[in-house]
Design an enzyme around this catalytic site. Structure first.
Site, short mmCIF file in Angstrom:
data_model
loop_
_atom_site.label_atom_id
_atom_site.label_comp_id
_atom_site.label_asym_id
_atom_site.label_seq_id
_atom_site.Cartn_x
_atom_site.Cartn_y
_atom_site.Cartn_z
CB CYS A 46 -0.93 -0.02 1.20
SG CYS A 46 -2.10 1.32 1.23
CB CYS A 52 -1.05 4.35 8.12
SG CYS A 52 -2.35 4.86 6.97
CB CYS A 80 0.23 0.36 8.09
SG CYS A 80 -0.35 -0.90 6.96
CB CYS A 111 -14.17 -8.59 7.65
SG CYS A 111 -15.48 -8.45 8.89
CB CYS A 171 -17.47 -6.55 6.41
SG CYS A 171 -16.71 -4.95 6.84
CB CYS A 186 -17.45 -1.54 9.78
SG CYS A 186 -16.26 -2.19 10.97
NE ARG A 246 -15.76 -6.75 14.66
CZ ARG A 246 -16.11 -6.12 13.54
NH1 ARG A 246 -15.28 -5.26 12.98
NH2 ARG A 246 -17.27 -6.33 13.00
#
Length: 365
Positions: free
Chosen positions: A51, A55, A58, A95, A126, A186, A262
């Site tokens: 990616c 961030c 990550c 998910c 999801c 979510c 969650r």
């Protein structure tokens, strides 16, 4: 459901004596959810690594030195096999996460096919794929996608210390497209990234004042991964203590009473007692299995033993917000200009800006 919480009110909740806060959260939880029932979900990385964003938490960054190699989108048959196994282990929701800044239009047909196949098994679906255009969101909704995950990660003020390649407003814009398409949202974030309690207040305030609360609110504890900015900064140290983490869960429950809260990443390092306090404070959803994307998770056997010890059982019915009323009709969204962040995402704030070299896909949904 209130969506006019003030930061002062949320700060006052955080400041309550711990037992009083947990007691209030438990009362709210029992008024809105089945006591002793926890939703089981499974998260699969369908496209790992590479990616381009920065961030700081990550492990899937193209520039983070984690040794993780970029992979192509998984074959649909492999995804379906994993979904079938998840259902056999009791998961209600499956998910699927891809380490993208945003999906390419050419990938949408394959993603939609996965959604249709997984949904055909009787599982909730999801996906978390990064930013979406309106057309992409609509295509996923038409395929039957139930939820779209897109976390805001932290407060608007602290956001710029963690991520610089995507703004806080970019995240709100994607949430708007998801709502316009008629999907459930979510949306949560990560605590323990060096933020202050004031930032945790701002994080929950941003969620609790959305025009419609997210149907699902994942609360992650940072899992420091060596080779990421935050992983190298924190090492083996736990950036947030357990009591403060439980406080965050409790305030999430009080301010978003009908949402599923969650208990997500970081659970594998929590004691059984800490997890029990989280359930008491209103957490009623977990990820099962031994992996969350690229980080470890508690595992099915450990979860079964914990549920037996605590007398918990898997949720069988619908989540309250989905049973009560659907998302806005397709095309409606939240109204023109409804989702504008009140402060610039990279505004000056009292936190030091991290040296970001990598990219980020959500540490866990």
């Amino acid at each position: 459901m209130r969506n006019n919480w003030t930061r002062a009110e949320i700060a006052d909740l955080f400041g309550l004596p711990f037992t009083e806060l947990v007691f209030r959260a438990a009362e709210v939880h029992r008024s809105n959810h089945a006591a002793g029932e926890v939703q089981l979900c499974t998260l699969l990385s369908i496209k790992t690594g590479g990616c381009p964003e920065d961030c700081g938490y990550c492990s899937q960054s193209a520039h983070a030195d984690t040794g993780l190699k970029a992979e192509k989108l998984m074959d649909a048959d492999a995804v379906i096999s994993a979904a079938r196994e998840a259902k056999a282990h009791g998961s209600q929701r499956f998910c699927m996460g891809a380490a993208w800044r945003s999906p390419k239009d050419k990938d949408i047909p394959a993603l939609c096919a996965m959604v249709r196949e997984v949904k055909g098994m009787g599982l909730e679906t999801c996906m978390t794929l990064g930013m979406l255009t309106g057309d992409q969101a609509q295509a996923l909704a038409d395929a039957g996608l139930d939820y779209y995950n897109h976390n805001i990660d932290t407060s608007p003020e602290y956001y710029g210390a963690i991520i610089t390649t995507r703004t806080f407003q970019d995240r709100l814009d994607t949430l708007e497209e998801v709502r316009k398409a008629g999907m459930a949202v979510c949306c949560g974030g990560i605590v323990g990234m060096g933020e202050s309690r004031e930032d945790r207040v701002g994080f929950l305030h941003a969620l609790a004042t959305l025009p419609r609360h997210p149907e699902s609110v994942p609360v992650n504890a940072l899992v420091p991964v060596k080779g990421t900015v935050l992983g190298d900064m924190w090492g083996e140290e736990r950036p947030i203590d357990d009591i403060e983490f439980v406080r965050t869960v409790a305030v999430a429950r009080i301010t978003m009473p009908r949402s599923m809260v969650r208990l997500s990443a970081g659970r594998e390092s929590m004691s059984e007692s800490t997890q029990a306090l989280c359930f008491l404070a209103g957490a009623n959803s977990i990820f099962t299995g031994d992996r969350l994307l690229t980080t470890p998770n508690a595992g099915d056997d450990a979860d079964a033993a914990l549920f037996a010890k605590l007398g918990l059982k898997a949720l069988a019915g619908d989540e309250p917000m989905r049973a009560d009323s659907p998302s806005p009709r397709r095309g409606e969204g939240w109204g023109e200009g409804a989702l504008r962040s009140s402060e610039p995402s990279n505004a000056e704030h009292p936190h030091p800006t991290l040296s970001l070299q990598g990219e980020g896909f959500r540490a866990a949904e």
